[in-house]
Design a protein around this motif. Structure first.
Motif, mmCIF file in Angstrom:
data_model
loop_
_atom_site.group_PDB
_atom_site.id
_atom_site.type_symbol
_atom_site.label_atom_id
_atom_site.label_comp_id
_atom_site.label_asym_id
_atom_site.label_seq_id
_atom_site.Cartn_x
_atom_site.Cartn_y
_atom_site.Cartn_z
ATOM 1 N N MET A 1 -12.875 3.604 16.675
ATOM 2 C CA MET A 1 -11.951 2.523 16.957
ATOM 3 C C MET A 1 -10.765 2.654 16.003
ATOM 4 O O MET A 1 -10.933 2.934 14.828
ATOM 5 C CB MET A 1 -12.655 1.178 16.768
ATOM 6 N N MET A 2 -9.581 2.456 16.523
ATOM 7 C CA MET A 2 -8.363 2.513 15.711
ATOM 8 C C MET A 2 -8.319 1.306 14.769
ATOM 9 O O MET A 2 -8.806 0.225 15.117
ATOM 10 C CB MET A 2 -7.133 2.485 16.614
ATOM 11 N N GLN A 3 -7.742 1.494 13.583
ATOM 12 C CA GLN A 3 -7.691 0.416 12.604
ATOM 13 C C GLN A 3 -6.952 -0.797 13.147
ATOM 14 O O GLN A 3 -7.354 -1.932 12.889
ATOM 15 C CB GLN A 3 -7.053 0.880 11.296
ATOM 16 N N GLU A 4 -5.890 -0.597 13.903
ATOM 17 C CA GLU A 4 -5.118 -1.726 14.439
ATOM 18 C C GLU A 4 -5.978 -2.593 15.347
ATOM 19 O O GLU A 4 -5.932 -3.826 15.281
ATOM 20 C CB GLU A 4 -3.881 -1.236 15.201
ATOM 21 N N GLN A 5 -6.787 -1.957 16.198
ATOM 22 C CA GLN A 5 -7.681 -2.700 17.082
ATOM 23 C C GLN A 5 -8.747 -3.433 16.261
ATOM 24 O O GLN A 5 -9.086 -4.584 16.549
ATOM 25 C CB GLN A 5 -8.326 -1.759 18.091
ATOM 26 N N GLY A 43 -4.014 -10.881 6.545
ATOM 27 C CA GLY A 43 -3.758 -9.619 7.225
ATOM 28 C C GLY A 43 -4.192 -8.391 6.446
ATOM 29 O O GLY A 43 -4.091 -7.267 6.943
ATOM 30 N N ASP A 44 -4.698 -8.589 5.245
ATOM 31 C CA ASP A 44 -5.139 -7.476 4.404
ATOM 32 C C ASP A 44 -6.410 -6.867 5.006
ATOM 33 O O ASP A 44 -7.398 -7.572 5.217
ATOM 34 C CB ASP A 44 -5.414 -8.004 2.996
ATOM 35 N N PRO A 45 -6.411 -5.573 5.276
ATOM 36 C CA PRO A 45 -7.586 -4.951 5.889
ATOM 37 C C PRO A 45 -8.879 -5.160 5.101
ATOM 38 O O PRO A 45 -9.949 -5.298 5.697
ATOM 39 C CB PRO A 45 -7.213 -3.467 5.947
ATOM 40 N N ALA A 46 -8.812 -5.222 3.781
ATOM 41 C CA ALA A 46 -10.023 -5.459 2.986
ATOM 42 C C ALA A 46 -10.568 -6.865 3.225
ATOM 43 O O ALA A 46 -11.780 -7.062 3.330
ATOM 44 C CB ALA A 46 -9.742 -5.234 1.504
ATOM 45 N N MET A 81 -16.438 -0.713 10.812
ATOM 46 C CA MET A 81 -16.481 0.655 10.324
ATOM 47 C C MET A 81 -15.086 1.273 10.209
ATOM 48 O O MET A 81 -14.921 2.310 9.585
ATOM 49 C CB MET A 81 -17.381 1.513 11.223
ATOM 50 N N SER A 82 -14.076 0.623 10.781
ATOM 51 C CA SER A 82 -12.700 1.122 10.724
ATOM 52 C C SER A 82 -11.873 0.481 9.625
ATOM 53 O O SER A 82 -10.690 0.780 9.489
ATOM 54 C CB SER A 82 -12.007 0.885 12.072
ATOM 55 N N LEU A 83 -12.478 -0.414 8.851
ATOM 56 C CA LEU A 83 -11.756 -1.138 7.814
ATOM 57 C C LEU A 83 -12.248 -0.738 6.424
ATOM 58 O O LEU A 83 -13.362 -0.211 6.283
ATOM 59 C CB LEU A 83 -11.914 -2.643 8.030
#
Length: 92
Positions: A1-5, A43-46, A81-83
């Motif tokens: 999966m793409m990170q944006e999704q 909005g921080d991916p972490a 798993m993408s973050l």
């Protein structure tokens, strides 16, 4: 999966959790975040990874979220798993 999704799924999960005061307060306690910090870093991916961690800890909540957003129940785990932090989870 793409990170944006993955980030979009996690943002939806955050919205879902925020709609339930009890769940939202539990998330804040477990994450160590306060409302202000969460608002500034939503909005921080972490942070989004921690949102999905929280969601994935409760199957009932996970399934209700997926049903409410018309998602397959495996999507949040795949998104996680993408973050950032997923490397740690894979090494467990």
């Amino acid at each position: 999966m793409m990170q944006e999704q993955a980030e979009l799924i996690a943002l939806e999960a955050l919205r879902y959790i925020a709609e339930d005061t009890e769940a939202f307060m539990a998330f804040l306690r477990l994450s160590g975040l306060d409302r202000e910090t969460l608002t500034g870093h939503a909005g921080d991916p972490a942070v989004l990874g921690s949102v999905l961690d929280f969601l994935l800890q409760d199957e009932k909540r996970l399934l209700a979220f997926c049903e409410s957003r018309n998602l397959s129940p495996d999507h949040p785990a795949r998104a996680r798993m993408s973050l950032p932090g997923a490397e740690y989870l894979q090494n467990q």
